[in-house]
Design an enzyme around this catalytic site. Structure first.
Site, mmCIF file in Angstrom:
data_model
loop_
_atom_site.group_PDB
_atom_site.id
_atom_site.type_symbol
_atom_site.label_atom_id
_atom_site.label_comp_id
_atom_site.label_asym_id
_atom_site.label_seq_id
_atom_site.Cartn_x
_atom_site.Cartn_y
_atom_site.Cartn_z
ATOM 1 N N GLY A 11 24.431 37.755 65.373
ATOM 2 C CA GLY A 11 25.392 37.856 64.488
ATOM 3 C C GLY A 11 26.102 39.394 64.943
ATOM 4 N N ALA A 12 27.295 39.448 65.299
ATOM 5 C CA ALA A 12 27.892 40.830 65.570
ATOM 6 C C ALA A 12 28.935 41.221 64.826
ATOM 7 C CB ALA A 12 28.531 40.725 67.089
ATOM 8 N N PHE A 115 41.737 46.348 42.566
ATOM 9 C CA PHE A 115 41.423 45.051 43.063
ATOM 10 C C PHE A 115 40.642 44.202 42.029
ATOM 11 C CE2 PHE A 115 40.331 42.714 47.141
ATOM 12 C CZ PHE A 115 41.685 43.669 47.903
ATOM 13 N N ASP A 216 25.676 28.495 60.962
ATOM 14 C CA ASP A 216 24.499 28.258 61.719
ATOM 15 C C ASP A 216 23.099 29.130 61.290
ATOM 16 O OD1 ASP A 216 26.675 27.605 62.893
ATOM 17 O OD2 ASP A 216 26.527 28.679 64.855
ATOM 18 N N GLN A 235 32.622 30.418 46.849
ATOM 19 C CA GLN A 235 34.153 31.058 46.195
ATOM 20 C C GLN A 235 35.255 30.568 46.873
ATOM 21 O OE1 GLN A 235 35.319 35.354 46.847
ATOM 22 N NE2 GLN A 235 34.612 35.274 44.747
ATOM 23 N N HIS A 237 39.017 31.622 47.091
ATOM 24 C CA HIS A 237 40.139 32.571 46.950
ATOM 25 C C HIS A 237 41.246 32.091 46.317
ATOM 26 C CE1 HIS A 237 42.449 36.139 47.702
ATOM 27 N NE2 HIS A 237 41.362 36.817 47.855
ATOM 28 N N LEU A 247 44.236 33.466 54.724
ATOM 29 C CA LEU A 247 44.094 34.336 53.486
ATOM 30 C C LEU A 247 45.082 35.049 53.410
ATOM 31 C CD1 LEU A 247 42.021 35.229 51.192
ATOM 32 C CD2 LEU A 247 41.148 37.075 52.889
ATOM 33 N N GLU A 250 43.793 39.797 48.250
ATOM 34 C CA GLU A 250 43.927 40.310 46.760
ATOM 35 C C GLU A 250 44.611 41.733 46.925
ATOM 36 O OE1 GLU A 250 40.347 40.726 43.649
ATOM 37 O OE2 GLU A 250 40.523 38.842 44.959
ATOM 38 N N ARG A 281 38.094 36.272 40.870
ATOM 39 C CA ARG A 281 38.734 35.052 41.765
ATOM 40 C C ARG A 281 38.666 33.735 41.062
ATOM 41 N NH1 ARG A 281 36.992 37.908 47.779
ATOM 42 N NH2 ARG A 281 38.555 39.237 47.690
ATOM 43 N N HIS A 347 36.558 30.324 50.736
ATOM 44 C CA HIS A 347 36.586 31.917 51.254
ATOM 45 C C HIS A 347 35.152 32.378 51.474
ATOM 46 C CE1 HIS A 347 38.160 35.911 52.099
ATOM 47 N NE2 HIS A 347 37.619 36.437 50.859
ATOM 48 N N GLU A 378 26.695 37.680 54.510
ATOM 49 C CA GLU A 378 27.175 36.428 53.634
ATOM 50 C C GLU A 378 26.016 35.255 54.026
ATOM 51 O OE1 GLU A 378 30.857 33.422 53.308
ATOM 52 O OE2 GLU A 378 31.101 35.132 54.737
ATOM 53 N N ARG A 389 31.833 36.500 43.497
ATOM 54 C CA ARG A 389 31.842 37.878 44.278
ATOM 55 C C ARG A 389 32.956 38.527 43.832
ATOM 56 N NH1 ARG A 389 34.340 39.651 48.463
ATOM 57 N NH2 ARG A 389 34.799 37.650 49.432
ATOM 58 N N SER A 394 32.336 42.567 49.378
ATOM 59 C CA SER A 394 31.611 41.872 50.616
ATOM 60 C C SER A 394 31.435 42.784 51.539
ATOM 61 C CB SER A 394 32.389 40.762 50.978
ATOM 62 O OG SER A 394 33.876 41.204 51.219
ATOM 63 N N LEU A 395 32.472 43.764 52.075
ATOM 64 C CA LEU A 395 31.991 44.667 53.116
ATOM 65 C C LEU A 395 30.901 45.609 52.654
ATOM 66 C CD1 LEU A 395 35.592 45.518 54.603
ATOM 67 C CD2 LEU A 395 34.044 43.588 55.032
#
Length: 574
Positions: A11-12, A115, A216, A235, A237, A247, A250, A281, A347, A378, A389, A394-395
């Site tokens: 995962g990148a 937010f 995956d 979730q 959104h 999306l 928010e 949310r 989302h 995630e 969340r 998330s970030l």
């Protein structure tokens, strides 16, 4: 072919790249990605990253902790949440020093904005906590971390699909991948393996997730014997472009946009009198669907309006440019002059692979370690988001726990030698591929996938009940039987997307069953999981994490306690 590395990261996105940056210089690091790294779904994140910097208003990490615990509907593990929110300011300044071009205040400080769910004084009023780069925050952070990986010569296996994890009986020692460009199978051997493969939103018909978000890594862990945690919490959104699901961040409401129904009412004042359109949310999503169920959707349909027209052209162009461009491109609507039609869209998955706070994968409710295997982002469940969340957390999750996973992997490999992987690892996968290439069934992958996405929207989205969940499980199991009868996929070796769609559908069907099964056994409403037949939260019975195991007798549910340190559960009022 067999390749050896100290650390193999699958995962990148931001979690995987941040872990790679942490390990370079002290380990031979390889990153496997099913897409080119800068096309990872993290780049789609628009809104920002939360941190209690206090650049525009007074703020404290304790307030951020309270909001995240409350937003999680008290299912988040408070020790993990405290680690995350305390580390948030360091994350922001680190990104700034790496070159992330954050938006600025007139004094030159990193700008912050409102937010949903983020407040001051433990819920008294909204607070500006989200650090942002216009509405392209994920994009610029992803590019910056990728640049750092290139600078430090991280080895990338781009457009390689992870097909299986390799377990030698004691620890995880590698990954088998399919190289899209030439059709070859690779065995990537590693002393530590990190799964950072993102979510599974493509299970649903209406979703903000990119086509690569097929779950995956989550399923690879599950089929290798790892349970999945809290998968009932999906979730939605509240603001996806109608009818596409793309999306609308928010950030649009954080900048002052608000929702209106068919009557022109700002209806969120009824559902969240204090924070209104900036409620969590799950609250806003249910409010929108309640309005449309009552016939108050625009033109009687199942969407409402997001109104930005009062913000003015300059503010929209400067801070919400990407959102405005999406509305113009996909709907032919200019939000400077007209409201945007929106509806809830799948989302984010709050559940996933259970881990500790250092990314080590856990094998059971007792916390047993799966040696050699780590997860972050995630696809992992640490659990800092609990049942719901908050926006921009998330970030922060990706960056905090991506880094911590990198630190833990460096420590883990320091005393390890490469273990020889089982000799049949490649052969087993070659046999599986051969069966797909020679299948004689009549079922089509596209038809099964469409059926799955439709039933998940009907049975397992925002509103749920026992009858629908039981029916959904039977329908999914029927689709899994149909999957066994799919026809042969294209036999070409290179760029065989039909083969990959077949593999992805297998992942999605299994995860759909786990989601519905978990939801059926949680007989309460909490966060993103709303049971119409059990509309109240039941802390006495369900203040605990769900773990679903795959056993010879079928799916099995076990539980483990939520870690509560500071805040006892109370009524969740906005």
């Amino acid at each position: 072919m067999i390749f050896k590395h100290d650390i193999v990261i699958v995962g990148a996105g931001l979690a995987g790249l941040r872990a790679a940056v942490e390990c370079v210089g002290q380990a031979d690091v390889a990153v496997v990605s099913k897409v080119f790294p800068t096309r990872s779904h993290s780049g789609a994140a628009q809104g920002g990253i939360t941190a209690s910097l206090g650049n525009e208003e007074e703020d404290h990490w304790e307030w951020h902790l309270f909001d995240t615990v409350k937003g999680s509907d008290y299912l988040g593990d408070q020790d993990a949440i405290e680690i995350m929110v305390k580390d948030a300011p360091r994350v922001i300044y680190e990104l700034e020093h790496l070159g992330v071009p954050f938006s600025r205040t007139t004094e030159g400080k990193i700008a912050q904005r409102y937010f949903g769910g983020h407040t001051r004084d433990y819920g008294k009023s909204p607070v500006k906590r989200a650090c942002y780069a216009a509405d392209r925050t994920g994009r610029v952070v992803l590019d910056t971390l990728y640049d750092q990986c290139l600078r430090h010569q991280v080895k990338f296996y781009s457009e390689n699909y992870a097909l299986s994890l390799i377990f030698d009986g004691k620890k995880y020692v590698g990954v088998v991948t399919y190289d899209l460009a030439n059709g070859e199978l690779h065995l990537l051997q590693g002393k530590a393996i990190l799964l950072a493969t993102g979510g599974c939103g493509r299970i649903y018909q209406t979703t903000s997730n990119g086509f690569a978000s097929t779950g995956d890594g989550i399923h690879l862990a599950y089929q290798s014997g790892i349970p999945l945690e809290d998968m009932e919490f999906i979730q939605f959104h509240p603001t996806g472009l109608y009818p596409l699901g793309i999306l609308v961040s928010e950030a649009a409401r954080g900048e002052g946009g608000f929702l209106r129904n068919r009557l022109g009412e700002r209806f969120m004042e009824r559902y969240a009198p204090t924070v209104k359109d900036l409620a969590a949310r799950d609250v806003v999503s249910r409010a929108i669907l309640t309005e449309t169920r009552e016939g108050k959707g625009i033109s009687g349909k199942d969407y409402v309006h997001l109104d930005l027209t009062h913000l003015g052209e300059e503010r929209i162009s400067e801070r919400l440019w990407e959102i405005a461009s999406f509305a113009r491109i996909y709907l032919g609507i200019d939000p400077i002059y007209d409201p945007i039609p929106v509806q809830p869209t799948c989302h984010y998955v709050m559940g996933g692979i259970p881990t500790d706070v250092d990314g080590r994968v856990l094998m059971d409710e007792k916390g047993s370690i799966a040696h050699g295997l780590f997860a972050a982002g995630e696809c992992a469940c640490v659990s800092v988001h609990g049942a719901n969340r908050l926006g921009c957390n998330s970030l922060l999750d990706l960056l905090v726990f991506g880094r911590r996973s990198g630190l833990a992997m460096k420590q883990a490999i320091s005393t390890l030698d490469h273990q020889t992987p089982p000799t049949d690892a490649l052969r087993v996968m070659e046999e599986k591929i051969k069966k797909l290439f020679t299948a004689t069934g009549k079922e089509k992958i596209g038809d099964i996938r469409q059926g799955m996405q439709s039933l998940m929207m009907k049975r397992g989205s925002v509103f749920r009940n026992e009858e629908g969940l039981k029916a959904g499980i039977e329908e999914i199991r029927s689709l899994k039987e149909r999957y066994k009868n799919i026809g042969a996929v294209d036999k070409r070796k290179a760029f065989n997307f039909g083969f990959m769609e077949a593999i992805e559908l297998d992942h999605q069907l299994a995860l759909s069953e786990v989601i519905l099964f978990s939801a059926l056994h949680r007989r309460e409403s909490r966060g993103a999981h709303y049971r119409e037949d059990f509309p109240a939260r039941a802390d006495r019975y369900f203040l605990k994490h769900t773990l679903v195991f795959q056993t010879p007798k079928g799916l099995q549910v076990r539980y483990k306690p939520v870690k509560i340190t500071r805040f006892q559960p109370e009524a969740r009022v906005y």
